[in-house]
Design a protein around this motif. Structure first.
Motif, PDB file in Angstrom:
ATOM      1  N   UNK A 252       0.770  -1.225   0.000  1.00 27.05           N
ATOM      2  CA  UNK A 252       0.000   0.000   0.000  1.00 27.05           C
ATOM      3  C   UNK A 252       0.807   1.284   0.000  1.00 27.05           C
ATOM      4  N   UNK A 253       1.884   1.397   0.813  1.00 28.63           N
ATOM      5  CA  UNK A 253       2.651   2.649   0.793  1.00 28.63           C
ATOM      6  C   UNK A 253       3.266   2.981  -0.567  1.00 28.63           C
ATOM      7  N   UNK A 254       3.385   1.994  -1.460  1.00 27.44           N
ATOM      8  CA  UNK A 254       3.903   2.292  -2.802  1.00 27.44           C
ATOM      9  C   UNK A 254       2.959   3.211  -3.555  1.00 27.44           C
ATOM     10  N   UNK A 255       1.648   3.055  -3.355  1.00 29.63           N
ATOM     11  CA  UNK A 255       0.704   3.977  -3.973  1.00 29.63           C
ATOM     12  C   UNK A 255       0.870   5.373  -3.384  1.00 29.63           C
ATOM     13  N   UNK A 256       1.058   5.445  -2.070  1.00 27.17           N
ATOM     14  CA  UNK A 256       1.264   6.744  -1.428  1.00 27.17           C
ATOM     15  C   UNK A 256       2.542   7.400  -1.956  1.00 27.17           C
ATOM     16  N   UNK A 257       3.601   6.603  -2.121  1.00 32.62           N
ATOM     17  CA  UNK A 257       4.862   7.144  -2.621  1.00 32.62           C
ATOM     18  C   UNK A 257       4.700   7.675  -4.045  1.00 32.62           C
ATOM     19  N   UNK A 258       3.972   6.939  -4.888  1.00 37.77           N
ATOM     20  CA  UNK A 258       3.738   7.401  -6.254  1.00 37.77           C
ATOM     21  C   UNK A 258       2.956   8.711  -6.245  1.00 37.77           C
ATOM     22  N   UNK A 259       1.947   8.803  -5.367  1.00 35.85           N
ATOM     23  CA  UNK A 259       1.167  10.034  -5.264  1.00 35.85           C
ATOM     24  C   UNK A 259       2.046  11.208  -4.838  1.00 35.85           C
ATOM     25  N   UNK A 260       2.947  10.984  -3.882  1.00 36.79           N
ATOM     26  CA  UNK A 260       3.811  12.072  -3.429  1.00 36.79           C
ATOM     27  C   UNK A 260       4.748  12.522  -4.543  1.00 36.79           C
ATOM     28  N   UNK A 261       5.240  11.592  -5.335  1.00 38.72           N
ATOM     29  CA  UNK A 261       6.090  11.963  -6.470  1.00 38.72           C
ATOM     30  C   UNK A 261       5.292  12.769  -7.486  1.00 38.72           C
ATOM     31  N   UNK A 262       4.083  12.319  -7.792  1.00 38.61           N
ATOM     32  CA  UNK A 262       3.263  12.979  -8.814  1.00 38.61           C
ATOM     33  C   UNK A 262       2.687  14.301  -8.329  1.00 38.61           C
ATOM     34  N   UNK A 263       2.657  14.532  -7.028  1.00 40.29           N
ATOM     35  CA  UNK A 263       2.121  15.784  -6.481  1.00 40.29           C
ATOM     36  C   UNK A 263       2.815  17.002  -7.082  1.00 40.29           C
ATOM     37  N   UNK A 264       4.084  16.862  -7.423  1.00 37.86           N
ATOM     38  CA  UNK A 264       4.846  17.997  -7.929  1.00 37.86           C
ATOM     39  C   UNK A 264       4.663  18.294  -9.398  1.00 37.86           C
ATOM     40  N   UNK A 265       3.845  17.510 -10.105  1.00 41.75           N
ATOM     41  CA  UNK A 265       3.592  17.763 -11.517  1.00 41.75           C
ATOM     42  C   UNK A 265       2.268  18.500 -11.687  1.00 41.75           C
ATOM     43  N   UNK A 266       2.141  19.224 -12.797  1.00 42.33           N
ATOM     44  CA  UNK A 266       0.871  19.890 -13.053  1.00 42.33           C
ATOM     45  C   UNK A 266      -0.173  18.870 -13.483  1.00 42.33           C
ATOM     46  N   UNK A 267      -1.435  19.281 -13.465  1.00 43.30           N
ATOM     47  CA  UNK A 267      -2.530  18.352 -13.740  1.00 43.30           C
ATOM     48  C   UNK A 267      -2.408  17.708 -15.116  1.00 43.30           C
TER      49      UNK A 267
END
Length: 637
Positions: A299-314
């Motif tokens: 499960x934390x792998x999904x959280x990690x991917x989300x944190x990485x993608x947070x810095x990109x624009x929509x």
């Protein structure tokens, strides 16, 4: 859609559903909603809601039905992971831990002495302590309202009186029928009535399992109250299952490596396990809180991917474009690389999860994403900690079916599973006819009118995982194949340690106008290593792109295979990307130009998501389910 869609409170600002087609309506109502991977389980759970039960009564009833109607995808000898909130504590997501540990006799030394360099994908040596049934009973005891007999009546009825067998169950039995006849006679007796594969639609029964459930219910009949009755039933389950399993696995039988081995699971191992709860691991993304398991799951792998993608624009998060698909695939590779070298059972290992999910670390990882697809496994460094060794990487595989794909007809190398490990098609007299069989997973989500919400992914113990245990009507799971026979790995095989599981349901929460936090979405999917990858697509489409849940589920799916698989034989495809053809020729060509090794899986081949939703402001409930395979279903009103 059959009616205008009313956007819930969690919809993005200025929400307008895109003009994406759907195969089914987004269900909406105020009474209760269920979505699962089989229509009979969905209908059973909804029947509980209709008779006054809450979400926990309903999900347990549906889960035991899934044992019966999807035996190629899960079983009582397997495991489960659930995540839930109660109406009384909507801001406190909890994880239900139905993942048993490695048996006391499951040592690296013993397995190496058996001539193994990997834990086999089938056979009793792959079995962790069964955890699913105890977890469901603990959830029912603590948060349900119904008596056990009423909850189990649905599963007992279908096991004793019969249910129409799925075509995919028949296909799976057909693929392993030679193995059953030649090496697993107890499975042949259970699944080959009169020596033949049951035809799709045939009514099949499991009287041994029905008798076992009746006996478990009867064990609590003298109890003073409901909770004591369930605890007596749990004790009876452990005693009966433990004795039968220990006696049976002592006899060597065929495993996935082609050898015959005895199992190491004992009655004491089974008697010593009790399901538990723990706080969910959470991270924020675009103003939402996403809740998952700890690092003993993926499960934390999904959280990690989300944190990485947070810095990109929509625009960079749109899976329907080659830029978005590429960015998402690269973020997933980085998250999975960390999963494979850092994640393990926090009860036994000091997993640096806080750092791995930090803003600082995500920013570092984000810089590794370029316009070119990576073909490497790139785990990150943790200050003050030596990086564990990268797992042994293998590229050979035993089937030509795309990893995670939905099967076609059971010929020509098509896979029998859907998403998680698959069953390679092998002729009975083939040299590959060694017991190299693998299964899949199922899923169920429920939300009730009071605000209880639960998402759960049961798995393991599928009919092709090991020989059927006499007197029980089911076999053992294979979760130990998640472990490595390498002492330096955080996922090393160690007695008493939970193997890292791929089971990974999700809850999404959002701030309310009153300053609190409440759940808005429960979702999940079968699919092994693809579970969180497909869920990430759903979250991006719903939370960022403005899709309705059904639109997000129906939209073309994709995932990466550029990391070692969690299942035997632990292979990978450097730079691999598996996509549905509906993603479009232009997008697929763009991915190939960026260096992705693309495998087309077919138009409707990837993902088996389901979801339920709740709007805290209005109490409006929703549900959506996967159309692929014509099996998953949502219901509610």
């Amino acid at each position: 859609m059959t009616a205008p869609y009313s956007p819930p409170a969690f919809a993005p600002p200025g929400f307008t559903p895109p003009a994406a087609p759907v195969t089914r309506p987004d269900l909406q109502g105020t009474f209760g909603m269920v979505a699962s991977t089989h229509w009979i389980a969905t209908a059973s759970a909804q029947a509980v809601l209709e008779r006054g039960g809450n979400a926990f009564d309903a999900v347990v009833a549906g889960a035991f039905v899934l044992h019966v109607v999807e035996p190629h995808l899960n079983g009582p000898g397997g495991d489960m992971t659930g995540i839930f909130v109660t109406a009384d504590e909507p801001a406190a997501p909890r994880v239900l831990v139905g993942q048993g540990p490695a048996p006391a006799g499951a040592t690296i030394e013993h397995y190496r002495a058996e001539g193994l360099d990997l834990v086999p994908g089938s056979g009793a040596l792959a079995a962790a302590v069964p955890g699913s049934v105890d977890a469901w009973l603990v959830l029912l005891r603590d948060h349900g309202t119904w008596d056990l007999a009423d909850v189990l009546a649905f599963a007992i009825g279908y096991a004793r009186d019969g249910h129409p067998v799925l075509g995919r169950v028949s296909a799976t039995i057909s693929m392993v029928s030679g193995l059953f006849r030649d090496h697993w006679p107890t499975s042949a007796a259970r699944w080959l009535p009169d020596g033949e594969v049951p035809a799709p639609g045939t009514l099949i029964t499991n009287p041994e399992y029905a008798d076992l459930l009746d006996a478990v219910v009867a064990a609590g009949s003298a109890a003073v109250g409901r909770e004591e009755a369930i605890d007596l039933a749990r004790a009876a389950w452990r005693a009966r299952v433990g004795a039968a399993v220990e006696d049976f696995v002592r006899t060597p039988h065929r495993h996935a490596d082609g050898g015959d081995h005895a199992g190491v699971l004992t009655a004491a191992d089974i008697a010593g396990f009790e399901a538990s709860y723990e706080d969910a691991t959470t991270a924020t993304f675009r103003g939402y809180t996403i809740a998952k398991t700890g690092a003993w799951g993926q499960g934390p792998a999904l959280l990690a991917a989300c944190k990485i993608l947070e810095g990109f624009d929509d625009a960079a998060l749109d899976p329907s474009t080659d830029r978005g698909a590429h960015t998402i695939l690269e973020a997933q590779k980085l998250a999975m690389a960390d999963r494979d070298v850092w994640y393990g059972d926090p009860a036994s290992d000091d997993v640096p999860l806080t750092y791995l999910l930090s803003e600082e670390y995500a920013a570092q990882r984000r810089t590794l994403i370029t316009d070119v697809a990576s073909h490497e496994l790139r785990p990150g460094d943790v200050p003050g900690r030596p990086t564990p060794p990268v797992p042994t990487l293998r590229t050979e595989y035993v089937t030509d079916a795309p990893a995670g794909s939905l099967p076609g007809a059971p010929t020509g190398g098509a896979a029998a599973g859907v998403g998680e490990p698959t069953v390679p098609v092998v002729e009975p007299d083939s040299p590959e006819h060694t017991g190299a069989t693998r299964g899949d997973t199922c899923h169920i989500d429920v939300v009730d009118r009071w605000g209880n919400m639960v998402s759960a992914t049961p798995s393991g113990g599928w009919l092709q995982s090991s020989p059927t245990v006499p007197g029980l009507g089911f076999c053992l799971g294979t979760r130990l194949q998640m472990t490595w026979l390498d002492e330096a790995s955080p996922s090393a095989l160690v007695p008493g340690r939970r193997p890292r599981t791929t089971l990974t349901p999700t809850l999404v929460l959002r701030d309310t106008r009153g300053g609190g936090v409440e759940p808005v979405i429960a979702l999940g999917s079968p699919g092994g290593d693809q579970q969180d990858q497909w869920q990430l697509l759903f979250l991006l489409r719903v939370l960022v792109g403005g899709y309705t849940p059904q639109q997000a589920i129906d939209a073309p799916a994709l995932h990466t295979t550029s990391f070692p698989g969690s299942f035997w034989p632990r292979t990978w495809t450097p730079g691999g990307a598996v996509v549905e053809d509906r993603l479009g020729d232009d997008v697929i060509a763009g991915l190939e130009r960026r260096g992705h090794v693309v495998t087309r899986a077919g138009d409707w081949a990837l993902g088996r998501l389901s979801a339920v939703t709740r709007d805290p402001a209005t109490g409006l409930l929703g549900a959506a389910a996967n159309p692929r395979g014509a099996q998953g279903y949502a219901a509610g009103r």
